[in-house]
Write a protein that holds these residues in place. Sequence first.
Motif, PDB file in Angstrom:
ATOM      1  N   SER A  21       0.827  -1.212   0.000  1.00 22.13           N
ATOM      2  CA  SER A  21       0.000   0.000   0.000  1.00 22.13           C
ATOM      3  C   SER A  21       0.864   1.266   0.000  1.00 22.13           C
ATOM      4  N   SER A  22       2.156   1.125   0.319  1.00 19.84           N
ATOM      5  CA  SER A  22       3.078   2.262   0.329  1.00 19.84           C
ATOM      6  C   SER A  22       3.839   2.431  -0.980  1.00 19.84           C
ATOM      7  N   LEU A  23       3.731   1.462  -1.857  1.00 17.38           N
ATOM      8  CA  LEU A  23       4.477   1.508  -3.117  1.00 17.38           C
ATOM      9  C   LEU A  23       3.764   2.394  -4.138  1.00 17.38           C
ATOM     10  N   PRO A  24       4.513   2.887  -5.116  1.00 17.74           N
ATOM     11  CA  PRO A  24       3.895   3.735  -6.143  1.00 17.74           C
ATOM     12  C   PRO A  24       2.810   2.986  -6.911  1.00 17.74           C
ATOM     13  N   HIS A  25       1.860   3.753  -7.405  1.00 16.44           N
ATOM     14  CA  HIS A  25       0.781   3.181  -8.215  1.00 16.44           C
ATOM     15  C   HIS A  25       1.074   3.502  -9.678  1.00 16.44           C
ATOM     16  N   SER A  26       1.574   2.518 -10.368  1.00 16.98           N
ATOM     17  CA  SER A  26       1.818   2.642 -11.802  1.00 16.98           C
ATOM     18  C   SER A  26       1.545   1.280 -12.414  1.00 16.98           C
ATOM     19  N   ARG A  27       1.389   1.253 -13.707  1.00 21.83           N
ATOM     20  CA  ARG A  27       1.126  -0.010 -14.391  1.00 21.83           C
ATOM     21  C   ARG A  27       2.221  -1.027 -14.079  1.00 21.83           C
ATOM     22  N   GLU A  28       3.468  -0.586 -14.080  1.00 26.05           N
ATOM     23  CA  GLU A  28       4.596  -1.480 -13.849  1.00 26.05           C
ATOM     24  C   GLU A  28       4.629  -1.996 -12.410  1.00 26.05           C
ATOM     25  N   PHE A  29       4.528  -1.096 -11.458  1.00 22.18           N
ATOM     26  CA  PHE A  29       4.537  -1.526 -10.059  1.00 22.18           C
ATOM     27  C   PHE A  29       3.325  -2.404  -9.759  1.00 22.18           C
ATOM     28  N   ASN A  30       2.171  -2.043 -10.279  1.00 24.56           N
ATOM     29  CA  ASN A  30       0.953  -2.805  -9.990  1.00 24.56           C
ATOM     30  C   ASN A  30       1.071  -4.260 -10.406  1.00 24.56           C
ATOM     31  N   CYS A  31       1.780  -4.516 -11.478  1.00 26.81           N
ATOM     32  CA  CYS A  31       1.980  -5.897 -11.938  1.00 26.81           C
ATOM     33  C   CYS A  31       2.682  -6.715 -10.850  1.00 26.81           C
ATOM     34  N   TYR A  32       3.767  -6.189 -10.311  1.00 24.16           N
ATOM     35  CA  TYR A  32       4.514  -6.900  -9.266  1.00 24.16           C
ATOM     36  C   TYR A  32       3.763  -6.918  -7.943  1.00 24.16           C
ATOM     37  N   VAL A  33       3.148  -5.804  -7.610  1.00 22.43           N
ATOM     38  CA  VAL A  33       2.411  -5.713  -6.351  1.00 22.43           C
ATOM     39  C   VAL A  33       1.269  -6.724  -6.320  1.00 22.43           C
ATOM     40  N   ASN A  34       0.530  -6.830  -7.419  1.00 18.26           N
ATOM     41  CA  ASN A  34      -0.587  -7.789  -7.457  1.00 18.26           C
ATOM     42  C   ASN A  34      -0.097  -9.220  -7.265  1.00 18.26           C
ATOM     43  N   GLN A  35       0.992  -9.572  -7.931  1.00 17.72           N
ATOM     44  CA  GLN A  35       1.554 -10.914  -7.776  1.00 17.72           C
ATOM     45  C   GLN A  35       2.019 -11.147  -6.346  1.00 17.72           C
ATOM     46  N   LEU A  36       2.698 -10.161  -5.771  1.00 14.76           N
ATOM     47  CA  LEU A  36       3.199 -10.286  -4.406  1.00 14.76           C
ATOM     48  C   LEU A  36       2.051 -10.429  -3.411  1.00 14.76           C
ATOM     49  N   LEU A  37       1.001  -9.660  -3.594  1.00 19.13           N
ATOM     50  CA  LEU A  37      -0.150  -9.773  -2.691  1.00 19.13           C
ATOM     51  C   LEU A  37      -0.780 -11.159  -2.778  1.00 19.13           C
ATOM     52  N   SER A  85      12.728   3.087  -5.232  1.00 19.51           N
ATOM     53  CA  SER A  85      13.533   4.301  -5.076  1.00 19.51           C
ATOM     54  C   SER A  85      13.234   5.020  -3.765  1.00 19.51           C
ATOM     55  N   ASN A  86      12.292   4.506  -3.001  1.00 19.03           N
ATOM     56  CA  ASN A  86      11.937   5.106  -1.709  1.00 19.03           C
ATOM     57  C   ASN A  86      12.785   4.471  -0.612  1.00 19.03           C
ATOM     58  N   GLN A  87      13.819   5.150  -0.195  1.00 18.98           N
ATOM     59  CA  GLN A  87      14.752   4.608   0.797  1.00 18.98           C
ATOM     60  C   GLN A  87      14.088   4.318   2.142  1.00 18.98           C
ATOM     61  N   GLU A  88      12.982   4.980   2.419  1.00 20.57           N
ATOM     62  CA  GLU A  88      12.262   4.732   3.676  1.00 20.57           C
ATOM     63  C   GLU A  88      11.699   3.314   3.734  1.00 20.57           C
ATOM     64  N   LEU A  89      11.461   2.712   2.592  1.00 19.13           N
ATOM     65  CA  LEU A  89      10.885   1.362   2.545  1.00 19.13           C
ATOM     66  C   LEU A  89      11.936   0.258   2.524  1.00 19.13           C
ATOM     67  N   THR A  90      13.189   0.611   2.316  1.00 22.42           N
ATOM     68  CA  THR A  90      14.250  -0.378   2.133  1.00 22.42           C
ATOM     69  C   THR A  90      14.376  -1.334   3.314  1.00 22.42           C
ATOM     70  N   THR A  91      14.357  -0.811   4.525  1.00 23.19           N
ATOM     71  CA  THR A  91      14.499  -1.652   5.716  1.00 23.19           C
ATOM     72  C   THR A  91      13.360  -2.661   5.810  1.00 23.19           C
ATOM     73  N   GLU A  92      12.146  -2.209   5.553  1.00 22.46           N
ATOM     74  CA  GLU A  92      10.989  -3.103   5.625  1.00 22.46           C
ATOM     75  C   GLU A  92      11.031  -4.156   4.526  1.00 22.46           C
ATOM     76  N   ILE A  93      11.432  -3.780   3.347  1.00 20.40           N
ATOM     77  CA  ILE A  93      11.545  -4.750   2.251  1.00 20.40           C
ATOM     78  C   ILE A  93      12.566  -5.825   2.617  1.00 20.40           C
ATOM     79  N   LYS A  94      13.716  -5.416   3.123  1.00 22.12           N
ATOM     80  CA  LYS A  94      14.754  -6.379   3.524  1.00 22.12           C
ATOM     81  C   LYS A  94      14.252  -7.305   4.630  1.00 22.12           C
TER      82      LYS A  94
END
Length: 116
Positions: A21-37, A85-94
């Motif tokens: 829910s914190s990631l950008p909303h774009s066609r490209e990101f949505n493809c990965y986000v939907n799969q990840l969800l 590209s959002n460095q604030e999310l890097t720790t949570e992603i890791k």
Amino acid sequence: MKLEMKQRTKRFAIDVWRLCSSLPHSREFNCYVNQLLRCSSSVAANYMAVGRTKSKPDFINKLKIVEEEGDESQFFLEVIEEINSNQELTTEIKRLIKEADEIVAIGVASLKTSRS
């Protein structure tokens, strides 16, 4: 079925949802986000189903799905980590990559135990 793992996989799915829910909303990101969800929620749903299996083969099958979906979750998290590209999310992603890896490792160990 361990209650701790049931809660852990559910927490994983919720934490991934929050990240997505914190990631950008774009066609490209949505493809990965939907799969990840899908795959992260499948980890939790299939682990919950492990407790309701009626046979050993069914038990093993559900655990294999948990392993596969956990592995897929880890893959998409790694892709998102690289394009994020959002460095604030890097720790949570890791942290979530590490959690996915641990869930997969637990699933693999459980499969080995149940097969022997």
